[in-house]
Design a protein around this motif. Structure first.
Motif, PDB file in Angstrom:
ATOM      1  N   SER A  85      -7.838   0.099  11.561  1.00  0.00           N
ATOM      2  CA  SER A  85      -7.435  -1.001  12.428  1.00  0.00           C
ATOM      3  C   SER A  85      -8.031  -2.308  11.907  1.00  0.00           C
ATOM      4  O   SER A  85      -9.253  -2.497  11.910  1.00  0.00           O
ATOM      5  N   VAL A  86      -7.173  -3.199  11.424  1.00  0.00           N
ATOM      6  CA  VAL A  86      -7.630  -4.484  10.888  1.00  0.00           C
ATOM      7  C   VAL A  86      -7.452  -5.555  11.957  1.00  0.00           C
ATOM      8  O   VAL A  86      -6.379  -5.681  12.559  1.00  0.00           O
ATOM      9  N   SER A  87      -8.503  -6.330  12.187  1.00  0.00           N
ATOM     10  CA  SER A  87      -8.482  -7.373  13.213  1.00  0.00           C
ATOM     11  C   SER A  87      -9.348  -8.540  12.762  1.00  0.00           C
ATOM     12  O   SER A  87      -9.927  -8.512  11.667  1.00  0.00           O
ATOM     13  N   GLN A  88      -9.473  -9.545  13.631  1.00  0.00           N
ATOM     14  CA  GLN A  88     -10.328 -10.687  13.314  1.00  0.00           C
ATOM     15  C   GLN A  88     -11.772 -10.250  13.082  1.00  0.00           C
ATOM     16  O   GLN A  88     -12.459 -10.760  12.199  1.00  0.00           O
ATOM     17  N   ASP A  89     -12.224  -9.272  13.858  1.00  0.00           N
ATOM     18  CA  ASP A  89     -13.617  -8.829  13.768  1.00  0.00           C
ATOM     19  C   ASP A  89     -13.822  -7.698  12.768  1.00  0.00           C
ATOM     20  O   ASP A  89     -14.956  -7.355  12.445  1.00  0.00           O
ATOM     21  N   ARG A  90     -12.721  -7.109  12.287  1.00  0.00           N
ATOM     22  CA  ARG A  90     -12.842  -6.021  11.319  1.00  0.00           C
ATOM     23  C   ARG A  90     -11.779  -6.217  10.241  1.00  0.00           C
ATOM     24  O   ARG A  90     -10.664  -5.730  10.356  1.00  0.00           O
ATOM     25  N   GLN A  91     -12.147  -6.937   9.201  1.00  0.00           N
ATOM     26  CA  GLN A  91     -11.196  -7.303   8.161  1.00  0.00           C
ATOM     27  C   GLN A  91     -11.308  -6.339   6.972  1.00  0.00           C
ATOM     28  O   GLN A  91     -12.399  -6.098   6.459  1.00  0.00           O
ATOM     29  N   HIS A  92     -10.152  -5.813   6.555  1.00  0.00           N
ATOM     30  CA  HIS A  92     -10.130  -4.814   5.490  1.00  0.00           C
ATOM     31  C   HIS A  92      -8.834  -4.964   4.707  1.00  0.00           C
ATOM     32  O   HIS A  92      -7.783  -5.256   5.287  1.00  0.00           O
ATOM     33  N   TYR A  93      -8.915  -4.764   3.407  1.00  0.00           N
ATOM     34  CA  TYR A  93      -7.725  -4.855   2.563  1.00  0.00           C
ATOM     35  C   TYR A  93      -7.822  -3.779   1.490  1.00  0.00           C
ATOM     36  O   TYR A  93      -8.914  -3.455   1.000  1.00  0.00           O
ATOM     37  N   PHE A  94      -6.653  -3.208   1.126  1.00  0.00           N
ATOM     38  CA  PHE A  94      -6.598  -2.108   0.171  1.00  0.00           C
ATOM     39  C   PHE A  94      -5.813  -2.526  -1.075  1.00  0.00           C
ATOM     40  O   PHE A  94      -4.857  -3.296  -0.983  1.00  0.00           O
ATOM     41  N   ILE A  95      -6.221  -1.986  -2.206  1.00  0.00           N
ATOM     42  CA  ILE A  95      -5.506  -2.212  -3.461  1.00  0.00           C
ATOM     43  C   ILE A  95      -5.261  -0.860  -4.117  1.00  0.00           C
ATOM     44  O   ILE A  95      -6.204  -0.094  -4.355  1.00  0.00           O
ATOM     45  N   LEU A  96      -4.001  -0.554  -4.371  1.00  0.00           N
ATOM     46  CA  LEU A  96      -3.627   0.695  -5.041  1.00  0.00           C
ATOM     47  C   LEU A  96      -3.244   0.389  -6.482  1.00  0.00           C
ATOM     48  O   LEU A  96      -2.306  -0.351  -6.737  1.00  0.00           O
ATOM     49  N   LEU A  97      -3.972   0.979  -7.416  1.00  0.00           N
ATOM     50  CA  LEU A  97      -3.667   0.880  -8.838  1.00  0.00           C
ATOM     51  C   LEU A  97      -3.032   2.191  -9.288  1.00  0.00           C
ATOM     52  O   LEU A  97      -3.606   3.263  -9.088  1.00  0.00           O
ATOM     53  N   VAL A  98      -1.830   2.110  -9.873  1.00  0.00           N
ATOM     54  CA  VAL A  98      -1.153   3.303 -10.375  1.00  0.00           C
ATOM     55  C   VAL A  98      -0.876   3.118 -11.862  1.00  0.00           C
ATOM     56  O   VAL A  98      -0.198   2.168 -12.265  1.00  0.00           O
ATOM     57  N   VAL A  99      -1.421   4.011 -12.685  1.00  0.00           N
ATOM     58  CA  VAL A  99      -1.145   4.015 -14.119  1.00  0.00           C
ATOM     59  C   VAL A  99       0.038   4.949 -14.360  1.00  0.00           C
ATOM     60  O   VAL A  99      -0.058   6.154 -14.115  1.00  0.00           O
ATOM     61  N   VAL A 100       1.159   4.393 -14.806  1.00  0.00           N
ATOM     62  CA  VAL A 100       2.404   5.137 -14.957  1.00  0.00           C
ATOM     63  C   VAL A 100       2.696   5.371 -16.441  1.00  0.00           C
ATOM     64  O   VAL A 100       2.648   4.431 -17.240  1.00  0.00           O
ATOM     65  N   THR A 101       2.997   6.623 -16.794  1.00  0.00           N
ATOM     66  CA  THR A 101       3.363   6.935 -18.178  1.00  0.00           C
ATOM     67  C   THR A 101       4.790   7.467 -18.287  1.00  0.00           C
ATOM     68  O   THR A 101       5.458   7.265 -19.291  1.00  0.00           O
ATOM     69  N   GLY A 102       5.244   8.166 -17.257  1.00  0.00           N
ATOM     70  CA  GLY A 102       6.575   8.755 -17.292  1.00  0.00           C
ATOM     71  C   GLY A 102       7.569   7.959 -16.471  1.00  0.00           C
ATOM     72  O   GLY A 102       7.226   6.991 -15.789  1.00  0.00           O
ATOM     73  N   GLU A 103       8.821   8.377 -16.528  1.00  0.00           N
ATOM     74  CA  GLU A 103       9.878   7.718 -15.775  1.00  0.00           C
ATOM     75  C   GLU A 103       9.822   8.163 -14.314  1.00  0.00           C
ATOM     76  O   GLU A 103       9.785   9.359 -14.012  1.00  0.00           O
ATOM     77  N   VAL A 104       9.826   7.211 -13.416  1.00  0.00           N
ATOM     78  CA  VAL A 104       9.778   7.515 -11.991  1.00  0.00           C
ATOM     79  C   VAL A 104      11.140   8.054 -11.551  1.00  0.00           C
ATOM     80  O   VAL A 104      12.169   7.407 -11.744  1.00  0.00           O
ATOM     81  N   HIS A 105      11.153   9.233 -10.929  1.00  0.00           N
ATOM     82  CA  HIS A 105      12.405   9.916 -10.590  1.00  0.00           C
ATOM     83  C   HIS A 105      12.781   9.787  -9.113  1.00  0.00           C
ATOM     84  O   HIS A 105      13.722  10.456  -8.669  1.00  0.00           O
ATOM     85  N   ASP A 106      12.082   8.956  -8.359  1.00  0.00           N
ATOM     86  CA  ASP A 106      12.426   8.783  -6.940  1.00  0.00           C
ATOM     87  C   ASP A 106      12.380   7.303  -6.562  1.00  0.00           C
ATOM     88  O   ASP A 106      11.704   6.924  -5.607  1.00  0.00           O
ATOM     89  N   MET A 107      13.106   6.491  -7.296  1.00  0.00           N
ATOM     90  CA  MET A 107      13.036   5.043  -7.112  1.00  0.00           C
ATOM     91  C   MET A 107      13.420   4.628  -5.695  1.00  0.00           C
ATOM     92  O   MET A 107      12.766   3.761  -5.084  1.00  0.00           O
ATOM     93  N   ASP A 108      14.492   5.206  -5.129  1.00  0.00           N
ATOM     94  CA  ASP A 108      14.911   4.814  -3.778  1.00  0.00           C
ATOM     95  C   ASP A 108      13.825   5.117  -2.756  1.00  0.00           C
ATOM     96  O   ASP A 108      13.511   4.280  -1.893  1.00  0.00           O
ATOM     97  N   SER A 109      13.245   6.301  -2.850  1.00  0.00           N
ATOM     98  CA  SER A 109      12.174   6.678  -1.913  1.00  0.00           C
ATOM     99  C   SER A 109      10.933   5.814  -2.132  1.00  0.00           C
ATOM    100  O   SER A 109      10.247   5.438  -1.181  1.00  0.00           O
ATOM    101  N   ALA A 110      10.641   5.504  -3.399  1.00  0.00           N
ATOM    102  CA  ALA A 110       9.496   4.644  -3.706  1.00  0.00           C
ATOM    103  C   ALA A 110       9.690   3.258  -3.097  1.00  0.00           C
ATOM    104  O   ALA A 110       8.754   2.671  -2.537  1.00  0.00           O
ATOM    105  N   ILE A 111      10.909   2.723  -3.192  1.00  0.00           N
ATOM    106  CA  ILE A 111      11.204   1.411  -2.608  1.00  0.00           C
ATOM    107  C   ILE A 111      11.027   1.456  -1.092  1.00  0.00           C
ATOM    108  O   ILE A 111      10.471   0.521  -0.489  1.00  0.00           O
ATOM    109  N   ASN A 112      11.480   2.536  -0.466  1.00  0.00           N
ATOM    110  CA  ASN A 112      11.312   2.666   0.984  1.00  0.00           C
ATOM    111  C   ASN A 112       9.838   2.592   1.381  1.00  0.00           C
ATOM    112  O   ASN A 112       9.465   1.931   2.360  1.00  0.00           O
ATOM    113  N   GLU A 113       8.982   3.264   0.616  1.00  0.00           N
ATOM    114  CA  GLU A 113       7.547   3.265   0.926  1.00  0.00           C
ATOM    115  C   GLU A 113       6.911   1.915   0.621  1.00  0.00           C
ATOM    116  O   GLU A 113       6.002   1.472   1.323  1.00  0.00           O
ATOM    117  N   ILE A 114       7.382   1.241  -0.430  1.00  0.00           N
ATOM    118  CA  ILE A 114       6.855  -0.086  -0.763  1.00  0.00           C
ATOM    119  C   ILE A 114       7.209  -1.080   0.342  1.00  0.00           C
ATOM    120  O   ILE A 114       6.394  -1.939   0.709  1.00  0.00           O
TER     121      ILE A 114
END
Length: 543
Positions: A417-446
């Motif tokens: 729960s992020v609020s004025q009194d509890r500030q938090h932010y996340f960063i996801l780093l993904v190292v990709v080597t192969g071809e992504v086979h679920d682009m539509d689903s990935a876009i939905n999650e993004i």
């Protein structure tokens, strides 16, 4: 600084920054010399350009200046303090033990910093103060009030920033409005104490004190009414309440613009999560000996091995994946308080099983490479070690899907729960080597992730065509969900960079340039998400 161990000496401080290419420290400035003091307080300021995308490692060398004007090597070294610019920038004041190989405790060094704010119309305000029922100070009249505004300095003293006009013979003054930029008022620190002193003008030139109050810019812009207090009167009169009241009316010429550092210094926590794709390594290893189920991703792990350079790590040497992980993780980990990184593998399966493993998070093939509920490892070295272990004990799956990983991270972000009194932010780093086979689903999650306190950094490792993955970096056109909802990406929360593209020509600058390109959009993404939810920086912290 406390140098009691050495007694009184000619103290001086040299500041050096580490060059990422040569790995050597270069001098960027030095203070004045303070003689005959075991607790010198230096006043010479040193300006350093803060850069979120770089680690900016510092060595602060304290010396006994036996040759004034000379270089560092010509002085008697008392000791060093190692720290980073991000560390200082986040807390603005740090205290560290000075260390020397020959001395047990040479002393203590305290570093105080202040961000130089950019001045523009967005940081200008107009204030009107009015008084009511002020104390009467003139024997034959009322009072001739005026006021002084002062701001708190780092040495705990107040420095005057504005003096009003005198209004004669009144206990209910209405001073004329005045305009001032925020750098003058609080230098961008919106919780810095500001003192209001109300005084009675006298022809002798020595004013009489009416009362004072302390507030900050956050309170001032809220148009407050505050009491004037006179501590000497409160001690003399048990019935004393105040010496009058002051009301402020504040107008901003434009909206305030908070900086990335404002949020960090205000206590905003940053958590780093990492996902590693292992799929493309299989292409170079299997050929027609796919029958051997003991092939691992790493040539150092026995079996068939891989020679494409993305995952090959013979004898613990580095490879492209490790270079990408180190260059980005070492920057982001500076801002993580516990230095723990959630680490996951995708596009991998067990050595003795042809099917994608279901031992990960649910049955989605997201493999925890760390420990505990959040699959955590400690620091950048922990990421590299877990990656090396995985290359020996797992094998690549034939395809990679990105959406399960993003979905899992979305769930982690949603649980906080992020609020004025509890500030938090996340960063996801993904190292990709192969071809992504679920682009539509990935876009939905993004698209879902764009409404969460989350930035996603995709690094494509290898020379293959990543044009499909580049679509996810929607700089020009926002992504739209294909799940029937028609939901549109709230903000640009994805950055894609291909490692070893033509831009990274020299090995010495590869990691440095990669970090710069992958991280440059994150400050604006964090600020934008917070601003959308009207979350402003909290009170500044120091260590």
């Amino acid at each position: 600084m406390n140098l009691a161990y050495f007694g009184k000496c000619n103290a001086q401080v040299y500041v050096l920054m580490k060059d990422v290419h040569s790995n050597k420290y270069n001098e960027i400035g030095k203070t004045e010399i303070i003689s005959s003091s075991d607790c010198p307080q230096f006043v010479t300021p040193l300006r350093i350009q803060y850069d979120f995308t770089r680690s900016q490692q510092l060595k602060i060398s304290v010396v006994n200046a036996c040759k004034p004007g000379g270089v560092l090597s010509e002085q008697d070294l008392i000791g060093d303090v190692l720290c980073t610019v991000p560390e200082i920038a986040r807390f603005m004041a740090i205290t560290r033990q000075i260390k020397h190989i020959a001395y047990k405790e040479p002393g203590v060094l305290r570093v105080i910093a202040e961000e130089i704010q950019q001045q523009d119309d967005s940081g200008r305000m107009t204030v009107t103060f009015t008084g009511s029922n002020l104390d009467k100070k003139d024997f034959f009249g009322k009072s001739d009030p005026y006021f002084l505004l002062s701001r708190l300095q780092h040495d705990s003293t107040f420095s005057p920033i504005y003096k009003s006009e005198v209004i004669k013979r009144t206990l209910d003054p209405h001073w004329r409005p005045f305009s001032m930029d925020l750098q003058t008022i609080c230098n961008g620190d919106y919780t810095r104490p500001i003192k209001f002193e109300c005084l009675d003008w006298n022809i002798s030139g020595k004013p009489s004190f009416i009362g004072e109050a302390t507030f900050n810019f956050h309170e001032l812009q809220s148009n407050i009414t505050f009491p004037l207090l006179n501590s000497s009167l409160s001690l003399k009169k048990s019935s004393y309440t105040n010496s009058g009241t002051i009301t402020s009316l504040t107008e901003m010429s434009r909206d305030l613009r908070y900086t990335f550092l404002d949020y960090l210094r205000g206590g905003c926590s940053i958590s780093l999560l990492v996902g590693i794709d292992f799929t493309n390594a299989w292409d170079a290893a299997v050929h027609d000996d796919d029958k051997d189920n003991n092939n691992s991703i790493s040539s150092s792990g026995g079996g068939g091995g891989v020679t494409d350079g993305k995952h090959t790590d013979t004898n613990n040497n580095t490879n492209e994946t490790i270079q990408a992980l180190r260059s980005v993780c070492q920057i982001l980990n500076e801002y993580d308080d516990d230095k723990k990184i959630s680490l996951f593998g995708i596009g991998m399966r067990q050595l003795d099983d042809r099917k994608a493993s279901s031992s990960g998070v649910g049955d989605d093939g997201v493999i925890p490479l760390g420990e505990g509920m959040l699959s955590e490892v400690v620091g950048v070295d922990g990421v590299v070690k877990a990656y090396r272990d995985a290359t020996k004990n797992w094998r690549p799956a034939p395809i990679v899907k990105l959406s399960p990983l993003i979905r899992h991270v979305n769930e982690i972000c949603s649980s906080v729960s992020v609020s004025q009194d509890r500030q938090h932010y996340f960063i996801l780093l993904v190292v990709v080597t192969g071809e992504v086979h679920d682009m539509d689903s990935a876009i939905n999650e993004i698209v879902k992730a764009s409404r969460l306190p989350l930035s996603i950094v995709l690094v494509g490792v290898g020379s293959r065509d990543f044009s499909a993955e580049r679509v996810l970096d929607a700089d020009d056109t926002r992504l739209r969900s294909s799940d029937g909802s028609g939901e549109v990406q709230e903000r640009d929360n994805v950055q894609f960079v291909q490692y070893l593209s033509e831009k990274y020509e020299t090995a010495a600058s590869n990691e440095d340039l990669l970090a710069e390109d992958t991280l440059k959009e994150i400050p604006a993404q964090l600020i934008g998400w917070m601003a959308k939810r009207k979350i402003i920086p909290g009170k500044k912290q120091t260590v």
